[in-house]
Write an enzyme that holds these catalytic residues in place. Structure first.
Site, PDB file in Angstrom:
ATOM      1  N   ASN A 140      -7.801 -15.643 -27.091  1.00 13.08           N
ATOM      2  CA  ASN A 140      -8.484 -17.065 -27.051  1.00 13.08           C
ATOM      3  C   ASN A 140      -7.263 -17.607 -26.911  1.00 13.08           C
ATOM      4  OD1 ASN A 140     -11.113 -16.160 -27.761  1.00 13.08           O
ATOM      5  ND2 ASN A 140      -9.834 -15.529 -29.788  1.00 13.08           N
ATOM      6  N   ARG A 152       8.611  -7.768  -1.215  1.00 14.08           N
ATOM      7  CA  ARG A 152       7.580  -8.892  -1.561  1.00 14.08           C
ATOM      8  C   ARG A 152       6.279  -8.087  -0.374  1.00 14.08           C
ATOM      9  NH1 ARG A 152       9.176 -14.042   1.602  1.00 14.08           N
ATOM     10  NH2 ARG A 152       6.560 -14.806   1.132  1.00 14.08           N
ATOM     11  N   HIS A 206      23.020  -5.283   2.114  1.00 11.98           N
ATOM     12  CA  HIS A 206      23.266  -6.324   1.356  1.00 11.98           C
ATOM     13  C   HIS A 206      23.146  -7.787   2.155  1.00 11.98           C
ATOM     14  CE1 HIS A 206      26.265  -3.060   0.249  1.00 11.98           C
ATOM     15  NE2 HIS A 206      26.579  -2.672   1.838  1.00 11.98           N
TER      16      HIS A 206
END
Length: 452
Positions: free
Chosen positions: A230, A319, A349
């Site tokens: 809640n 991603r 890198h």
């Protein structure tokens, strides 16, 4: 529950005003999934089962989420918020179809398990007309107490109405209920609203069942499993409980975690064998990690597939749409998006790889950028098998680097490079002998104080 059909109704019509958010309460996330998704996933599924969700007026986003998680779900709208029994009757059409069992759950209890919902149906098969889920509260203050006599539930006593002896009871009402489908509708329709709020409470079903000479039973579970959300504080507590559960499941499945409490997982994270997760890793939704892969510290992964013996990080960000083949490596301060790295490819890198396909055993040098966006659209970069891209290169998409090709360090590549070719796209180096010495002398002379 062999041979018994089941309808599950998930109540998700609450406004959630205490969340202080424009997002409907049941759409807040825990472990990468909405509260509602967790409950819908736990609901019985398969042959003989059906599912309904009751949503509030104007909450089409909640209905959409329900259909996204469980395409088989029926959605109903509770146009007025007049209590839990009133909400259940919004799905009267589904109840009237006459499933053997009716299970009523709440969309803001993300920790409820499929096993618990299944256990609630067992007493129905044994002849009970109503089953209430209970838990032993560490502090029962404010909860309705479950009054049990000889194993049968006789009443749910609210805090304000409980005697001193009843207040000492720690077995409390979790709200989740299961009804015998043959009598469910007539019992719920008998619930009145003769109370201070004029609402129809599902808890009144217990007294109706008893007055009808039917049996009510209790199934117990842990307090954690029935936590209702809640507030944002309760949301954070649920996340903590869920993460502890997910970490234990991963460890029990053979995943090595050096510091489990620092690793955050999603509910749908999938691990192979002999996976190692170093400290301070965040894994979002839609991630699969195959056998032998290592996720190094401070990495963040969402909607990514990690192949066998692949290595990610430290400090890597993967991603959505990232896929690493067997033995592929994404190293420190590398970001990938919609990128496929085939087996053995290395991006070790300081690199951005977006909207790209990198062939097997290709090597991408430090500081390489795939320039995939021109302000209007995204474009792809294709790098062939065994290609070598030198450090600090910019690959301006759309562009293809052929198999076995070399790109010289510092290049800006704007045209396709054939297989096994060398591409160098940078200014020619100029060397001026003695220039630095003359420059220093000039500057030092200019700094000398001027004499009158």
């Amino acid at each position: 529950m062999t041979g018994r059909s089941c309808l599950t109704i998930v109540l998700a019509a609450g406004e959630g005003t205490r969340m202080r958010s424009s997002l409907p309460k049941v759409l807040h996330p825990v472990a990468g999934q909405t509260l509602l998704a967790h409950v819908l996933t736990a609901a019985p599924s398969g042959p003989g089962t059906s599912l309904a969700a009751v949503v509030g007026p104007g909450h089409e986003a909640v209905a959409d989420e329900a259909r996204h998680v469980r395409p088989d779900v029926m959605t109903f709208v509770q146009h007025e918020r007049l209590g839990t029994a009133h909400a259940v009757l919004a799905a009267r059409e589904a109840i009237a179809r006459g499933a053997d069992d009716l299970v009523i759950a709440f969309g803001d209890t993300p920790l409820i398990s499929a096993d618990t919902l299944a256990r609630m149906r067992a007493p129905l098969q044994a002849g009970a007309s109503l089953v209430v889920l209970g838990f032993h509260a560490a502090d029962p203050t404010g909860y309705g107490r479950l009054i049990v006599d000889n194993g049968r539930l006789t009443a749910i006593r609210e805090q304000a109405d409980a005697s001193a002896d009843e207040r000492s009871i720690t077995l409390c009402n979790a709200g989740v209920m299961a009804f015998d489908g043959k009598t469910a509708l007539q019992i719920i329709e008998k619930i009145g609203n003769a109370n201070s709020k004029g609402e129809y409470y599902l808890t009144d079903a217990v007294s109706i069942v008893r007055e009808s000479g039917l049996t009510a039973a209790v199934i117990e579970t842990s307090e954690d499993e029935v936590r209702g959300i809640n507030t944002k504080a309760q949301l954070a507590e649920a996340e903590q409980v869920m993460q502890a559960r997910l970490r234990k499941e991963a460890l029990d499945a053979g995943v090595t975690m050096v510091a489990p409490d620092t690793v955050f997982l999603a509910a749908d994270t999938s691990f192979g064998k002999d996976v190692t997760i170093e400290p301070y890793v965040v894994i979002g939704p839609g991630v699969t990690i195959a056998d032998g892969a290592v996720i190094h510290s401070f990495s963040h992964l969402v909607q990514a597939s990690i192949g066998r013996n692949a290595s990610v990080g430290p400090y890597a960000r993967l991603r959505p749409g990232t896929s690493l083949g067997e033995g592929a490596r994404v190293g420190n301060f590398v970001e990938t998006k919609a990128a496929v790295l085939e087996a053995g490819a290395k991006v070790n890198h300081l690199t951005y790889v977006g909207d790209a396909h990198i062939g097997a055993n290709a090597n991408i040098g430090a500081g390489t950028i795939t320039c995939n966006y021109d302000g209007f659209g995204k474009y792809r970069t294709e790098i062939g098998e065994g290609a070598f891209v030198g450090s600090n290169s910019s690959l301006v998409a759309p562009v293809k680097i052929g198999a076995g090709a070399y790109v010289g360090s510092g290049s800006v590549v704007t045209r396709n490079v054939p297989d096994d070719a060398l591409a160098v796209g940078r200014g020619q180096q100029t060397v001026r002998e003695g220039w630095a010495r003359r420059f220093r002398e000039m500057k030092l002379l200019a700094k000398k104080p001027k004499t009158g």
